[in-house]
Design an enzyme around this catalytic site. Structure first.
Site, mmCIF file in Angstrom:
data_model
loop_
_atom_site.group_PDB
_atom_site.id
_atom_site.type_symbol
_atom_site.label_atom_id
_atom_site.label_comp_id
_atom_site.label_asym_id
_atom_site.label_seq_id
_atom_site.Cartn_x
_atom_site.Cartn_y
_atom_site.Cartn_z
ATOM 1 N N GLU A 25 9.090 -6.521 1.826
ATOM 2 C CA GLU A 25 9.471 -5.964 3.140
ATOM 3 C C GLU A 25 9.702 -7.066 4.171
ATOM 4 O O GLU A 25 9.380 -8.234 3.934
ATOM 5 C CB GLU A 25 8.396 -4.999 3.643
ATOM 6 C CG GLU A 25 7.067 -5.668 3.944
ATOM 7 C CD GLU A 25 6.321 -4.994 5.098
ATOM 8 O OE1 GLU A 25 6.890 -4.874 6.196
ATOM 9 O OE2 GLU A 25 5.158 -4.611 4.888
ATOM 10 N N ALA A 141 5.877 7.304 8.245
ATOM 11 C CA ALA A 141 6.938 7.727 7.331
ATOM 12 C C ALA A 141 6.768 7.095 5.950
ATOM 13 O O ALA A 141 7.376 7.554 4.977
ATOM 14 C CB ALA A 141 8.304 7.370 7.909
ATOM 15 N N LYS A 159 -3.724 0.136 5.849
ATOM 16 C CA LYS A 159 -4.127 -0.640 7.027
ATOM 17 C C LYS A 159 -5.439 -0.089 7.584
ATOM 18 O O LYS A 159 -5.597 1.126 7.741
ATOM 19 C CB LYS A 159 -3.026 -0.581 8.091
ATOM 20 C CG LYS A 159 -1.752 -1.238 7.607
ATOM 21 C CD LYS A 159 -0.904 -1.768 8.740
ATOM 22 C CE LYS A 159 0.038 -2.830 8.240
ATOM 23 N NZ LYS A 159 1.139 -2.306 7.402
HETATM 24 N N1 PSU Z 1 3.149 -5.721 9.210
HETATM 25 C C1 PSU Z 1 3.104 -6.049 10.519
HETATM 26 N N2 PSU Z 1 3.458 -5.110 11.428
HETATM 27 C C2 PSU Z 1 3.864 -3.849 11.060
HETATM 28 C C3 PSU Z 1 3.898 -3.534 9.670
HETATM 29 C C4 PSU Z 1 3.536 -4.501 8.798
HETATM 30 O O1 PSU Z 1 2.722 -7.154 10.842
HETATM 31 O O2 PSU Z 1 4.190 -3.027 11.930
HETATM 32 C C5 PSU Z 1 4.428 -2.198 9.238
HETATM 33 C C6 PSU Z 1 4.624 -1.990 7.737
HETATM 34 O O3 PSU Z 1 5.960 -2.349 7.467
HETATM 35 C C7 PSU Z 1 4.381 -0.502 7.574
HETATM 36 C C8 PSU Z 1 4.490 -0.030 8.993
HETATM 37 O O4 PSU Z 1 5.314 0.096 6.730
HETATM 38 O O5 PSU Z 1 3.856 -1.051 9.733
HETATM 39 C C9 PSU Z 1 3.877 1.293 9.304
HETATM 40 O O6 PSU Z 1 4.132 1.588 10.645
HETATM 41 P P1 PSU Z 1 4.129 3.085 11.163
HETATM 42 O O7 PSU Z 1 2.685 3.492 11.155
HETATM 43 O O8 PSU Z 1 4.720 3.016 12.546
HETATM 44 O O9 PSU Z 1 4.977 3.861 10.201
#
Ligand code: PSU
Ligand code: MN
Length: 303
Positions: A25, A141, A159
């Protein structure tokens, strides 16, 4: 499709000779670290994939295209770009149409990996159900993508800012198996343990590959989570992290941080509060996951 998708030389070569590929990613590049450390870390992660017999495909939206694999020049330019949008599933079409750069989340990266028929993807930790979901309805998502997209995800659990119990419940509802690699505990990103268990502990990479083959051969579409705990020497203390995260979440709530801003805000805050230790942990676990993902891609490719 060629209008929208562009493959790196390395990925084209890998596809031609049916070499194992690992998708990566790019949100972590834009939102996880400052330039130039972000580019350096991304390069090292790609190299680990190569050192373990697979080919890395870092995914990002650039120049009005989905990039499946970035050249070194593109990685440098991407990592140094200002105004790169955090791109989840809903953001993809807008960004490509307007030719704006996008850092793909787990959800968007998996969507593109599937498009390119790459079956193994790796990240730090997945998104999930946020704490306080009863009020906010904030569910990443990422979770619906797991139900829909047949790409295995190697990660260090979810996370730690999330509600892990509800995240696992959601995955169960959506039929997404959660495996622990050499552990029966669901890890929480910076920590090796949490209050939760995985569905199955699997100790052998070939068995994970076999499980994926059975799943997809049967037409059970969707992802499987392979949870790989952070290496011991980088793991952080569970109670210390829990206190820090709950304080930071309280503050974020008072500041009115919501929606797609919440995860990057929280990770940055945790970085500050740990004096950079969480960033070091994040890099270490991403590298460890890249190694496991490469080995899994090799095994999956072999049969
Ligand atoms: N790593 C970071 N910041 C982020 C993320 C990863 O340093 O924001 C991302 C990942 O890509 C993960 C996303 O898929 O956060 C999930 O965010 P949300 O809860 O808004 O879907
Ligand atoms: Mn959200």
């Amino acid at each position: 499709m060629r209008r929208y998708v562009s493959y790196s030389e390395e990925v084209i070569e890998a596809m031609k000779y049916d070499k194992p590929l690992v998708a990566l990613e790019s949100t972590i590049i834009t939102y996880g670290m400052p330039f130039p450390e972000n580019v350096q870390a991304a390069r090292e992660v790609q190299q680990i994939v190569r050192d373990h017999g697979a080919v890395p495909a870092t995914i990002a939206i650039m120049d009005g295209k989905i990039k499946i694999g970035l050249s070194d020049e593109e990685l440098e330019r991407f990592g140094d770009s200002k105004g790169v949008v955090k791109a989840s599933r809903r953001d993809i079409s807008y960004l490509i149409a307007t030719k704006k750069p996008g850092a793909t989340t787990v959800a968007a990266s998996m969507f593109f990996a599937d498009l390119a028929r790459i079956r193994v993807f790796t990240t730090g930790a997945i998104g999930g159900v946020h704490r306080g979901v009863e009020e906010t309805m904030d569910i990443s998502a990422d979770l619906d993508e797991f139900a829909r997209t047949s790409v295995a995800v190697v990660c260090s659990g979810a996370k730690s800012i999330l509600d892990l119990g509800k995240t696992l419940e959601y995955l169960e509802t959506k039929g997404v198996p959660v495996m622990g690699y050499q552990t029966d505990i669901f890890p929480a990103f910076y920590t090796r343990s949490s209050a939760h268990h995985v569905d199955y502990q699997i100790d052998d990479i070939d068995m994970i590959a076999e499980m994926l083959r059975v799943k997809w051969n049967l037409g059970l579409e969707g992802s499987a989570i392979i949870a790989n705990p952070i290496p011991e020497q980088y793991a952080m203390d569970e109670q210390y992290m829990e206190k820090l995260v709950s304080d930071a979440l309280q503050e974020a709530k008072e500041l009115g941080v919501t929606g797609k801003e919440l995860t990057p805000h929280m990770l940055k805050k945790v970085q500050q509060l740990t004096g950079g230790k969480s960033l070091e942990a994040n890099i270490a676990l991403v590298k460890s996951n890249a190694e496991l993902a490469a080995k899994l891609a090799v095994s999956f490719n072999g049969n």
